[in-house]
Write a protein that holds these residues in place. Structure first.
Motif, short mmCIF file in Angstrom:
data_model
loop_
_atom_site.label_atom_id
_atom_site.label_comp_id
_atom_site.label_asym_id
_atom_site.label_seq_id
_atom_site.Cartn_x
_atom_site.Cartn_y
_atom_site.Cartn_z
N ASP A 55 0.86 -1.18 0.00
CA ASP A 55 0.00 0.00 0.00
C ASP A 55 0.90 1.23 0.00
O ASP A 55 1.62 1.48 0.96
CB ASP A 55 -0.89 -0.03 1.25
CG ASP A 55 -1.72 1.24 1.42
OD1 ASP A 55 -1.74 2.07 0.48
OD2 ASP A 55 -2.32 1.41 2.49
N SER A 57 0.34 4.31 0.32
CA SER A 57 0.04 5.31 1.35
C SER A 57 0.34 4.80 2.75
O SER A 57 0.33 5.57 3.70
CB SER A 57 -1.44 5.71 1.28
OG SER A 57 -2.27 4.63 1.65
N ARG A 59 -1.48 3.23 4.72
CA ARG A 59 -2.59 3.76 5.48
C ARG A 59 -2.70 3.15 6.88
O ARG A 59 -2.84 3.87 7.88
CB ARG A 59 -3.90 3.53 4.73
CG ARG A 59 -5.14 4.09 5.44
CD ARG A 59 -6.41 3.65 4.74
NE ARG A 59 -6.49 2.17 4.72
CZ ARG A 59 -7.41 1.49 4.03
NH1 ARG A 59 -8.29 2.15 3.28
NH2 ARG A 59 -7.43 0.18 4.07
N ARG A 238 4.88 13.54 1.26
CA ARG A 238 4.31 12.46 0.47
C ARG A 238 4.49 12.72 -1.02
O ARG A 238 4.66 11.78 -1.81
CB ARG A 238 2.83 12.27 0.83
CG ARG A 238 2.63 11.63 2.21
CD ARG A 238 1.19 11.31 2.48
NE ARG A 238 0.41 12.48 2.85
CZ ARG A 238 0.30 12.94 4.09
NH1 ARG A 238 0.94 12.33 5.08
NH2 ARG A 238 -0.44 14.01 4.35
#
Length: 357
Positions: A55, A57, A59, A238
């Protein structure tokens, strides 16, 4: 010839802590103990899926860190170790013509990361007792200063910035300059007067904090670290991050590590106790050494650094030497530390009394 940036050819290579067969390796500030059993089991369960992308991100990890630190997920940015997140911060804040300041000697990757970003490194010498000279750093601020890195406990000297010192410093730094408090070794810091990066993050809009899973958590080989920064800064981190930089196994291991804090604390306590024992043994042997709040100690060996390093290697101990300055020695297991104590005291007895000062 293909065009190459001239600055790249002049960059010093980052030096990894050396390893010599059959020697005790105390050169990389690694956790000397194997992965926590619960973390290792969780990683094993996930190991069969690394044919898939993680993933991007991260998360679940970001949300778990946010809960752990009582911050918002939007204020957390992750990367492949805190050094990669430091690079994100520099790329997000500074470029050609900009300046990035840090104490020196401090983490040796700082000047390399700054030059790679095209910015100008501004190293500010430590005080005579190997601490950050915050007044000198304030005096070195110019209209080109974009970011200031403060490593506490400082790598490699182990000294900390106190809460009062940090408060006074931040009160005088212009609000448009980002101050990054690098706390890679915060778990080992048992000084009640030390500055807390998160406390200052909550009180200042221009503060970010760096943490890593490489040291206390023992995930050095999986590479995961993070920044806590205000939302606009974290969003830019990011944007400049390497896509898929944190592997799925690293994300899984980091979450499991946060769930094993009680087990982890036992290991941190062991390393702190060993640090105190090593320092006491060196002082009893006649060596002058400053206190350290990291998982390492600092020998200020100056011009004798190379000779001391060679003497340690001859006795089976590999430490991290910084020629002209000193030697950083990681705290290992009791057996590893006993070997180091014997080696350094033997080396000191065979040389001048002022070999380490």
């Amino acid at each position: 010839m293909v065009y190459q940036r001239e600055v790249v050819a002049s960059l010093p290579a980052y030096v990894q802590g050396k390893s010599i067969p059959n020697a005790v390796k105390l050169s990389s500030n690694e956790n000397p103990y194997p992965p926590l059993a619960s973390v290792l089991e969780t990683v094993r369960e996930q190991a069969g899926s690394f044919n898939l992308y993680p993933d991007m991100s991260a998360r679940d990890l970001v949300e778990r860190i946010a809960r752990h630190l009582d911050v918002r997920p939007e204020e957390v940015a992750v990367g492949a170790g805190s050094v990669e997140v430091a690079a994100q911060l520099i790329h997000a804040c500074a470029g050609e013509g900009d300046e990035v300041m840090f104490a020196w000697r401090s983490f040796e990757a700082y000047p390399i990361l700054v030059r790679v970003a095209g910015a100008t490194p501004v190293p500010v010498p430590l005080t005579t007792d190997d601490r950050h000279d915050l007044d000198a750093m304030l005096a070195a601020i110019t209209e080109r200063t974009r970011l200031i890195l403060v490593c506490t406990p400082n790598n490699p000297t182990g000294a900390v910035v106190t809460r009062d010192e940090m408060q006074s410093f931040l009160d005088r730094v212009p609000s448009d300059i980002l101050v990054v408090i690098d706390e890679a070794y915060t778990h080992f810091d048992d000084d009640p007067d030390s500055a807390s990066g998160l406390e200052f993050f909550r009180n200042y809009d221009n503060v970010a904090v760096l943490h890593t899973f490489s040291k206390a958590y023992g995930l050095a080989g999986l590479r995961v670290g993070y920044a806590v920064a205000h939302e606009e800064v974290a969003a830019n981190l990011r944007r400049v991050a390497v896509p898929f930089g944190v592997s799925a196994l690293a994300q899984t291991a980091a979450i499991a590590s946060l769930d094993a804090e009680e087990e982890l604390q036992d290991r941190i306590d062991l390393i702190r106790e060993e640090r105190s024992r090593v320092l006491a043994a060196l002082r009893e042997g006649g060596l002058e050494v400053f206190d350290s709040r990291g998982n390492f100690i600092w020998l200020r060996t100056g011009a004798n650094t190379v000779a001391i390093d060679e003497a340690l290697r001859e006795r089976g101990i590999v430490a991290r030497a910084f020629p002209g300055d000193g030697i950083r020695v990681t705290i290992g297991t009791p057996e590893m530390n006993d070997g180091f104590i014997a080696a350094i005291l033997s080396a000191a007895r065979l040389n001048e009394p002022s070999l380490i000062s």
